[in-house]
Design an enzyme around this catalytic site. Structure first.
Site, PDB file in Angstrom:
ATOM      1  N   GLU B 284       0.825  -1.211   0.000  1.00  8.64           N
ATOM      2  CA  GLU B 284       0.000   0.000   0.000  1.00  8.64           C
ATOM      3  C   GLU B 284       0.858   1.259   0.000  1.00  8.64           C
ATOM      4  OE1 GLU B 284      -4.153  -0.429   1.729  1.00  8.64           O
ATOM      5  OE2 GLU B 284      -3.315   1.030   3.096  1.00  8.64           O
ATOM      6  N   HIS B 305       6.918 -26.611  -1.919  1.00  6.43           N
ATOM      7  CA  HIS B 305       6.245 -27.591  -2.782  1.00  6.43           C
ATOM      8  C   HIS B 305       5.078 -26.908  -3.500  1.00  6.43           C
ATOM      9  CE1 HIS B 305       8.266 -31.304  -1.220  1.00  6.43           C
ATOM     10  NE2 HIS B 305       8.689 -30.368  -0.397  1.00  6.43           N
ATOM     11  N   LYS B 419     -13.621   1.613  -3.811  1.00  8.91           N
ATOM     12  CA  LYS B 419     -14.648   2.134  -2.909  1.00  8.91           C
ATOM     13  C   LYS B 419     -15.642   2.980  -3.697  1.00  8.91           C
ATOM     14  CE  LYS B 419     -11.950   2.795   1.379  1.00  8.91           C
ATOM     15  NZ  LYS B 419     -11.462   3.855   2.285  1.00  8.91           N
TER      16      LYS B 419
END
Lengths: 434, 434
Positions: B284, B305, B419
């Site tokens: 961020e 793995h 948003k």
């Protein structure tokens, strides 16, 4: 809607229909080679037709053992690493309650996928006064992590139950060879077979994945039903009509256009482990030859407030695949609040799942505007049948995608590198030489 | 060893000491600007010196409430998204037992970081017959996800406890403004303050992170002690002596050399949520301007793995940072087995943590040979003090790294995009217009 729908309408700016069709010849011939079992890695193509065969006797045996375990144990420890446990864990976490309420079913705990002494120490303490069954899953029986965990837990079981420990250890391994097969034969452990032609990351619908799920009461017949329907629906060698191949072709086109990272994202937190399974499937199949798509996972909304920023505004080398189940059984409504200080009354009486669906759409639109190629995989109901279907979809897509990339989807040479270095440092190689 | 050591000896093939020193002028001047609070985003630099100030009264208040909650609740629900909960969850999961044994302490459950109706429906059922306290954490009180969760849970609390609900709701928010502050004043909720100059992802050592940890009995004084020592140790404006700046400079050099993905990996599964916190902090802060390092996390052995294959053999655009705690309290030994079918006797009587340390080394060596720039962050003991120290190290490194990249470390413009789209689709914007 159909069981599964790949939505590609946001991709027009990145991939033309003509480009997709240009790949169709390759897709067709890979498809033929794959189904005729003559493609590279053909010794591991058993998963292709496995769902079409009759496994009812095997499933019955699992259900019988499940009943026995439920009657005689509080904890079922599954020992395995990579493909030996990620599939079962994925389905378990997708379908199990977020908060454990039903204490009547055995708790399933995974071990052997790490080397933490703290984890094992605490596990042994936790198991001390509980009745336990163990399922150890390993083709060879000598992969370091699960082998160590099994050695420790076998000792615990033998000290606790004496001779009877052998009745509480169930082995899933090769039919004839390997350390685990030898031990099972000698001790009389009950066993399930890992088919020689099915690799770890393609094994979720064999006993590897299904036994731990049966213990927890999941409908393993429904899983197999979904897997079988997917095998039938995805049997055409065509990039348009076969959605798995379409997903594969799109991925490879995006890779050639510089999009080397794929973010698989969904808005249901329970799918986190399904993402981990997907990451293993694709990462281990395609991360070869200094190329391939790096598969990473995101869980929204929370990750929209994390790497969401990066997806929106970071380096333009990633594309996004939104995984979205339409029907989720339980739901909750936003209540009305006369004060409305939080300004949420425009949502009152709306359901959370509906708001979540809209968040999914809004996120797709925002990321598209940010320059991210976005597609979505729309699935029907969040249940055994649809998860089985989805997993087979991913397996078939992964095989095609790796072949289009020009690599063998079924080997994992890079995994050997750390194993070798570790063994060397631990002195194994020199001891073997002695 | 020192509290924390950045090991860079595997980087010689990628970064010369001279290149690092060339950055020192920039590092020095950014450091000066930062500490003089004149750098970009200077309104959010409060975290820098916060650890050096006296917060004992605040800590005492948290410990008092913790005692009260422990006496009166079985569940403590923390409502928050992103930086409002990832820090507490990271420390909690790093230090709590893998298997819940002590039922005497309240269980901490996180909500408001997703929009799943299934999650909320199940949470309400789970809480039904349990005594509950709620801690809602949000600067504005109007971020959609936590605001919805709080509206639903507040209704639940008021129906359950009537007027007394107000004593069981604790608010962590702005000191003066916002929906949550207004509500707290009106209802008489007890509250903690989010300082105006500390952003979400830099807030773990304020009440945002510390209150949920105090509830669970973690030593919040020790966390603050570690944070403070880090603030002192990492106070020089020099790329060599300040390890946080060295980590930042190396990251930026690797980015300019085409390494746009950083994998933070560790061998203790309990650190998974610390990785999530780290991912949010860096992703961020830096994912801006169509550039930045994509931060992804791996938990070894299991992921060796999985994307381990990709790290070893995939596209060479990633570098790896191994996070390694040297002292882990609990441990377990590999037993001797006369039969030795699994060929593990060369490890018998060795401790798992020792083997895990060697796996860390072996993995570093394998990845280096595969062409991956690898560095490691070596930390002392896995405890409150060292985790506090490490988190401040990452915060300071992140700020420097973002400044070197040329972006503001403290905004998150890309988070607004989803948003806005979501609100638009939900009809909020049109309603506001009405």
């Amino acid at each position: 809607m159909s069981t599964l729908k790949l939505q590609t309408n946001y991709l027009d700016a990145y991939i033309g229909q003509d480009e997709l069709l240009l790949l169709n010849e390759s897709v067709k011939s890979i498809h033929e080679e794959m189904h005729n079992k003559i493609s590279t890695g053909n010794e591991f193509l058993g998963w292709l037709d496995y769902p079409l065969e009759d496994h009812s006797a095997e499933l019955e045996k699992m259900l019988e053992i499940a009943l026995e375990v439920r009657n005689n144990a509080k904890v079922f420890v599954v020992i395995g690493i990579g493909g030996s446990y990620l599939g079962a864990k994925a389905i378990q976490d997708a379908l199990s309650p977020y908060f454990r309420v039903d204490e009547s079913l055995p708790e399933v705990i995974y071990a052997g996928q790490n080397l933490s002494g703290r984890y094992m120490n605490q596990l042994l303490k936790y198991l001390k006064y509980k009745d336990v069954y163990i399922n150890v899953i390993s083709k060879s029986g000598t992969t370091t992590e699960p082998a160590i965990a099994f050695r420790i837990l076998r000792k615990y079981m033998e000290e606790k139950y004496g001779e009877k420990a052998n009745e509480r250890i169930i082995v899933t391994t090769d039919s004839e060879k390997g350390a685990l097969r030898e031990l099972a034969n000698e001790k009389g452990y009950r066993s399930f077979i890992i088919d020689e032609d099915i690799g770890g990351r393609y094994s979720v619908f064999t006993a590897v994945g299904l036994l731990p799920l049966a213990i927890q009461g999941y409908d393993i017949h429904a899983i197999m039903h979904g897997v079988k329907d997917a095998a039938i629906d995805l049997s055409e060698g065509d990039v348009i009509t076969n959605q798995a191949y379409q997903y594969a072709a799109i991925r490879q086109l995006l890779l050639t256009k510089g999009f080397g990272v794929e973010v698989l994202a969904s808005f249901e937190p329970a799918l986190k482990n399904l993402h981990d399974w997907w990451q293993q499937l694709f990462g281990e199949s395609e991360g070869k030859g200094l190329d391939g798509i790096l598969p990473i996972a995101a869980s929204f909304s929370t990750d929209l407030h994390s790497i969401g920023q990066y997806i929106q505004d970071g380096k333009r080398f990633l594309f996004e695949t939104l995984l979205h189940f339409h029907e989720v059984e339980e739901d909750c409504e936003v209540p009305y609040d006369a004060q409305n200080k939080d300004q949420l009354n425009y949502l009152s009486d709306k359901s959370l799942n509906m708001i979540n669906d809209i968040a999914t759409q809004g996120t797709a639109m925002a990321h598209v505007e940010g320059g991210v190629p976005v597609m979505s995989i729309e699935v029907g109901t969040l249940d055994e049948y649809h998860i089985g279907y989805l997993m087979y979809f991913f397996m078939k897509a992964c095989a095609m995608s790796a072949y289009l990339q020009g690599v063998n989807p079924f080997d994992q040479p890079g995994v050997e590198a750390y194993k070798f270095k570790m063994s060397e440092l631990l002195g194994k190689n020199s001891e073997v030489r002695k």
